[in-house]
Write an enzyme that holds these catalytic residues in place. Structure first.
Site, short mmCIF file in Angstrom:
data_model
loop_
_atom_site.label_atom_id
_atom_site.label_comp_id
_atom_site.label_asym_id
_atom_site.label_seq_id
_atom_site.Cartn_x
_atom_site.Cartn_y
_atom_site.Cartn_z
N SER A 56 0.85 -1.18 0.00
CA SER A 56 0.00 0.00 0.00
C SER A 56 0.89 1.24 0.00
O SER A 56 1.98 1.23 0.55
CB SER A 56 -0.89 0.01 1.24
N LYS A 57 0.39 2.26 -0.66
CA LYS A 57 1.19 3.47 -0.79
C LYS A 57 1.52 4.09 0.55
O LYS A 57 2.58 4.66 0.74
CB LYS A 57 0.46 4.49 -1.67
N ARG A 58 0.59 3.96 1.48
CA ARG A 58 0.77 4.59 2.77
C ARG A 58 1.77 3.83 3.65
O ARG A 58 2.65 4.41 4.25
CB ARG A 58 -0.57 4.71 3.51
#
Length: 465
Positions: free
Chosen positions: A251-253
């Site tokens: 996930s990007k986060r």
RNA sequence: GGCCCCGUCGUCUAGUGGACUAGGACGCAGCCCUCUCAAGGCUGAGAUCGCGGGUUCGAAUCCCGCCGGGGCUACCA
């Protein structure tokens, strides 16, 4: 009917400019390029920007930049043009509209006036009754009157959808289980499930190579192509996902390694990243691990692509990157190092390179070895014996030519004269010069500093305090 | 929940019924080299092949069930 096997290969990637350039985009691009080059085909870059909320033009620029950095180039795209342009979906709205109108006229799609709330209620109810959710077709059977905002739904004909996946073989999906899905949103934009197959068909894409998350989207898209009467792509290839180190989807986060810019900033060589990405999800069947791009084009095949997702591993990437760095010649390594140590002049970098080469898992690591050159360390607290050795080093260094080999010789003579070991002798020198326990070999550590600066640091360390 | 994909050392993997005492790479440990850190060389630890049933003279490899992970199930792509 499928596009003829003999027709030229056309592949595409279709990233969405909704955030920084993604590792997965690079991976997918790589496999597409490999296949296209292998078959003498065309590689198309299409920008899937139908999500008005999240799209940003600067993200599109980031995608171009990152792919170019990796050395992956496309033949047709928004920035290059081509016979099937425009290549930005936001500029092809008329095309989707025409196709939607056609499906509507043919009775293969219908307008849906259901509100999001109503749909949400339908879904909740299905869940409560432990039923698989499928749109009720209310607007087809018994449309509500007096509403103005609507979407367009594709009427799934049922039956079975089969297609060939180059990695997994014959795929079979039961279309009876698929609900009528939305192809045009209430804002007039097409959904991905509609725009993508329309473009693939109109752009005559022969092989759709993409991530495994799209495997179950394929039957939806094939139904659209069939309903429109277009030929289907010859084959699909759904690449295994790149998983985060903890086994979860990246996930990007949570996972910074999704950001392609990071690799450039850290000093991973693009060719090393490509090599690593190729090995993550594909296996040559031999023990070879280091592949040039041209070698990959020669030996890559979908038959040897893995079926399961692979976890991303920094250690392995570091090793591969180190292999590539060690293989660089002096001037090339110096050239690539420049931007990572802007504090240093050309000649200093060049002189450091031979000592640096075997010590860098990534180019940015050079800073830890070299920052003493622009940062004055704290003078160390030396015991009397150590101070004495430093004094004798100063004496030996005064007339030595200021080059690594001469410095090494002078130092070795001083070590011998002192009767101490090299370790005891060099450690205080290293400390005085760099303030660290780890450095390049001592003669390099000295030689990279101007002689007067080096001697001043040594002298200062011997001073009584 | 439904549908789909997947499951070999910590990680990436080789393996398609007997040559498997399951091979390689990264990482890890030890030794050698050595002024430190690397690189390099050598050695080693590490996998009851997710689990349980079958089939077979013989299964990591074939079949069934289960478990576990992932994807899709959006007016995101």
């Amino acid at each position: 009917m499928a596009v003829s096997e003999r027709s030229p290969v056309r592949v595409r990637i279709a990233p969405s400019p909704t955030g920084f350039a993604h590792l997965g985009t690079a991976s997918t691009a790589l496999y597409n390029v490999l296949f296209a080059r292998q078959r003498g085909g065309t590689f198309v870059l299409r920008v899937d920007d139908t999500d008005v909320e999240r799209n940003r033009p600067e993200y599109e620029a980031l995608i171009y930049e990152s792919l170019h950095w990796l050395g992956l180039d496309w033949d047709e795209g928004p920035d290059k043009g081509g016979a099937d342009g425009p290549y930005r979906q936001s500029e092809r709205l008329d095309l989707y509209k025409q196709h939607a109108v056609r499906l509507l006229a043919d009775g293969k799609a219908y307008k849906c006036w259901c509100t999001r709330e109503e749909l949400e209620a339908e879904r909740k109810q299905a869940l409560a009754e432990k039923r698989a959710y499928k749109y009720s077709r209310r607007c087809l059977l018994n449309p509500p009157a007096g509403r103005s905002e609507f979407t367009v739904r594709f009427q799934v004909p049922g039956g079975e959808v089969t297609f060939n996946d180059m990695i997994r073989g014959e795929m079979r999906f039961d279309a009876e289980l698929m609900g009528d899905f939305i192809i045009v949103k209430s804002d007039g934009y097409p959904t991905y499930q509609f725009a993508s197959p329309v473009d693939d068909a109109v752009m005559m894409i022969t092989h759709v190579i993409r991530g495994e998350e799209h495997l179950s989207n394929t039957p939806f898209q094939l139904l659209i192509i069939d309903a429109l009467g277009y030929p289907r792509p010859v084959a699909f290839a759904h690449m295994p996902l790149i998983l985060a180190h903890d086994g979860a989807k990246m996930s990007k986060r949570k996972h910074p390694e999704t950001n392609l810019a990071l690799y450039r900033e850290q000093g991973y060589l693009p060719e090393a990243l490509i090599n690593y990405l190729a090995l993550l999800g594909w296996n040559p069947g031999t023990s070879q691990e280091i592949f040039s791009f041209d070698e990959l084009v020669r030996v890559f095949s979908f038959e040897r692509v893995q079926h399961a997702g692979a976890r991303f591993d920094w250690e392995k990437l570091n090793w591969i990157n180190g292999e590539y760095i060690r293989a660089l010649d002096d001037s090339e390594l110096a050239r690539r190092l420049r931007q990572f140590v802007p504090e240093l002049d050309e000649s200093t970098i060049c002189r450091a390179v031979p000592a640096l080469r075997t010590r860098l898992p990534k180019l940015a690591a050079a800073r830890e070895y070299l920052d003493y050159l622009w940062t004055e360390p704290q003078p160390p607290d030396l015991n009397p014996e150590a101070a004495e050795r430093v004094r004798s080093a100063i004496a030996a260094l005064r007339e030595a030519p200021w080059e690594p080999p001469a410095i090494e010789e002078a130092l070795e003579r001083a070590v011998e004269a002192s009767g101490a070991g090299k370790g005891k002798f060099y450690t205080p020198i290293r400390d005085a010069l760099t303030g660290k326990k780890v450095s390049l070999p001592i003669h390099y550590t000295l030689a990279l500093l101007p002689r007067d600066v080096a001697l001043a640091r040594l002298l200062r360390a011997t001073a009584e305090r």
